[in-house]
Design an enzyme around this catalytic site. Sequence first.
Site, PDB file in Angstrom:
ATOM      1  N   GLU A  63     171.712  71.413  90.210  1.00 44.74           N
ATOM      2  CA  GLU A  63     171.041  72.607  91.074  1.00 44.74           C
ATOM      3  C   GLU A  63     171.514  73.783  91.088  1.00 44.74           C
ATOM      4  OE1 GLU A  63     171.615  70.932  95.085  1.00 44.74           O
ATOM      5  OE2 GLU A  63     174.091  70.548  94.493  1.00 44.74           O
TER       6      GLU A  63
ATOM      7  N   GLU B 119     186.391  69.815  98.917  1.00 46.07           N
ATOM      8  CA  GLU B 119     186.918  71.208  98.907  1.00 46.07           C
ATOM      9  C   GLU B 119     187.009  71.674 100.066  1.00 46.07           C
ATOM     10  OE1 GLU B 119     182.975  73.272  96.936  1.00 46.07           O
ATOM     11  OE2 GLU B 119     184.563  74.446  97.448  1.00 46.07           O
TER      12      GLU B 119
ATOM     13  N   MET C  81     172.715  67.069  91.429  1.00 50.40           N
ATOM     14  CA  MET C  81     173.421  67.619  92.544  1.00 50.40           C
ATOM     15  C   MET C  81     174.454  68.231  91.497  1.00 50.40           C
ATOM     16  SD  MET C  81     173.495  65.948  96.168  1.00 50.40           S
ATOM     17  CE  MET C  81     172.207  66.146  97.442  1.00 50.40           C
TER      18      MET C  81
ATOM     19  N   ASP D 187     180.384  65.277  93.405  1.00 50.33           N
ATOM     20  CA  ASP D 187     180.403  66.491  92.535  1.00 50.33           C
ATOM     21  C   ASP D 187     181.568  66.509  91.552  1.00 50.33           C
ATOM     22  OD1 ASP D 187     178.256  67.134  93.894  1.00 50.33           O
ATOM     23  OD2 ASP D 187     179.177  69.013  94.459  1.00 50.33           O
TER      24      ASP D 187
HETATM   25  O1  F6P Z   1     179.020  68.333  98.129  1.00 45.89           O
HETATM   26  C1  F6P Z   1     178.306  67.483  97.605  1.00 45.89           C
HETATM   27  C2  F6P Z   1     176.756  67.867  97.752  1.00 45.89           C
HETATM   28  O2  F6P Z   1     176.362  66.552  97.216  1.00 45.89           O
HETATM   29  C3  F6P Z   1     176.415  68.873  96.534  1.00 45.89           C
HETATM   30  O3  F6P Z   1     176.179  68.673  95.431  1.00 45.89           O
HETATM   31  C4  F6P Z   1     175.168  69.475  97.228  1.00 45.89           C
HETATM   32  O4  F6P Z   1     174.805  70.702  96.988  1.00 45.89           O
HETATM   33  C5  F6P Z   1     175.423  69.198  98.656  1.00 45.89           C
HETATM   34  O5  F6P Z   1     176.522  68.361  98.923  1.00 45.89           O
HETATM   35  C6  F6P Z   1     174.190  69.062  99.623  1.00 45.89           C
HETATM   36  O6  F6P Z   1     174.675  68.823 100.720  1.00 45.89           O
HETATM   37  P1  F6P Z   1     173.804  68.539 102.151  1.00 45.89           P
HETATM   38  O7  F6P Z   1     172.177  68.409 101.712  1.00 45.89           O
HETATM   39  O8  F6P Z   1     174.170  67.493 102.783  1.00 45.89           O
HETATM   40  O9  F6P Z   1     173.938  69.848 102.835  1.00 45.89           O
END
Ligand code: F6P
Length: 341
Positions: free
Chosen positions: A221, A103, A169, A127
């Site tokens: 989460e 996104e 996630m 996601d």
């Molecule tokens: O956008 C994908 C995702 O895996 C989400 O589910 C999660 O909240 C986020 O990225 C965590 O990303 P990072 O730890 O890389 O900041």
Amino acid sequence: MRVGVLTGGGDCPGLNAVIRSVVRKGIQEYAIDFVGLRDGWLGALQDRVIPLDIPSVRGILPRGGTILGSSRTNPFKHEDGLRRVQDTLAAHKVDALVVIGGEDTLGVATELSREGINLVGVPKTIDNDVSGTDYTFGFDTAVGIATEAIDRLHTTAESHMRTLVVEVMGRHSGWIALHAGIAGGANAILIPEQPFDIDQVCAWVRSRFEINYAPIVVVAEGAVPHEGQMILKDQALDEFGHVRLSGIGEWLAREISARTGTDARTTVLGHIQRGGTPSAFDRWLATRFGLHAVDAVKDGDFGKMVALHGTQIARIPLADATETTKKVDPSLYAEFDVFFG
Ligand code: F6P
């Protein structure tokens, strides 16, 4: 024609499969010359551009991560961001971009396209929350990993007759929680789209114990209790204004223990869901997205995103895909009521 390829946002399995398929078809069928931009939009801001040819994409199909690197960079949050991106593209004589992202990265692509940059988007994210496509690649692999974890947690939960909470996630959407929870036979699935009632969760836990089974609770989460708020890992925001989540699983285990007087533990799957080799389906989808993205570039059909509609790959306006995120519909969630408790 010279085309730049970049991968932005959180990585996911299948990114390399897209890069390979874009480069293979682009060079072999259309004689396109490719370059890679390092670390998503950061490479465009910092003029970090590398050659991308057939030898450089050999052997990467089954490899997780991205050979181009990734970052959560928003050029519009940097001074002169737009001009710096335009300068990098001009300096390397890049005529068009293939932008592989979720996104946020595709949101930037939408803006840049409005500013006249020729580009085509490819939707990725574990996601599965990009609108306009039935699935994003990366999701199937993440669901497989989470399902395998739930299968394993069932046996240890039963040995100790305790609740195991599995945090997966999913910041705004519960696709991973719902798919993996149903595939893994969870007794409660909590998703961001549906604020949950902790008394109801405890009732499900109790009823599971009553029939001599150990409850498995899967929680995204970003899930929130009624009259509660999202649990944050810290206060830091990324360049798209996102907070870091995680903590709802620990909170749930504490509440379940305190309210039911039974033992409860938490497993947070975290980045394990994003790492490693893509599933066969994700390799298939990523490869098809790549082939169709390079066709769109060849046709000069810019400002579009490739998308999966049923079994067909379509091209849709990027602006439509990035307007909102794709949520789990309440009626889909309700289909599974019978399995809770
Ligand atoms: O956008 C994908 C995702 O895996 C989400 O589910 C999660 O909240 C986020 O990225 C965590 O990303 P990072 O730890 O890389 O900041």
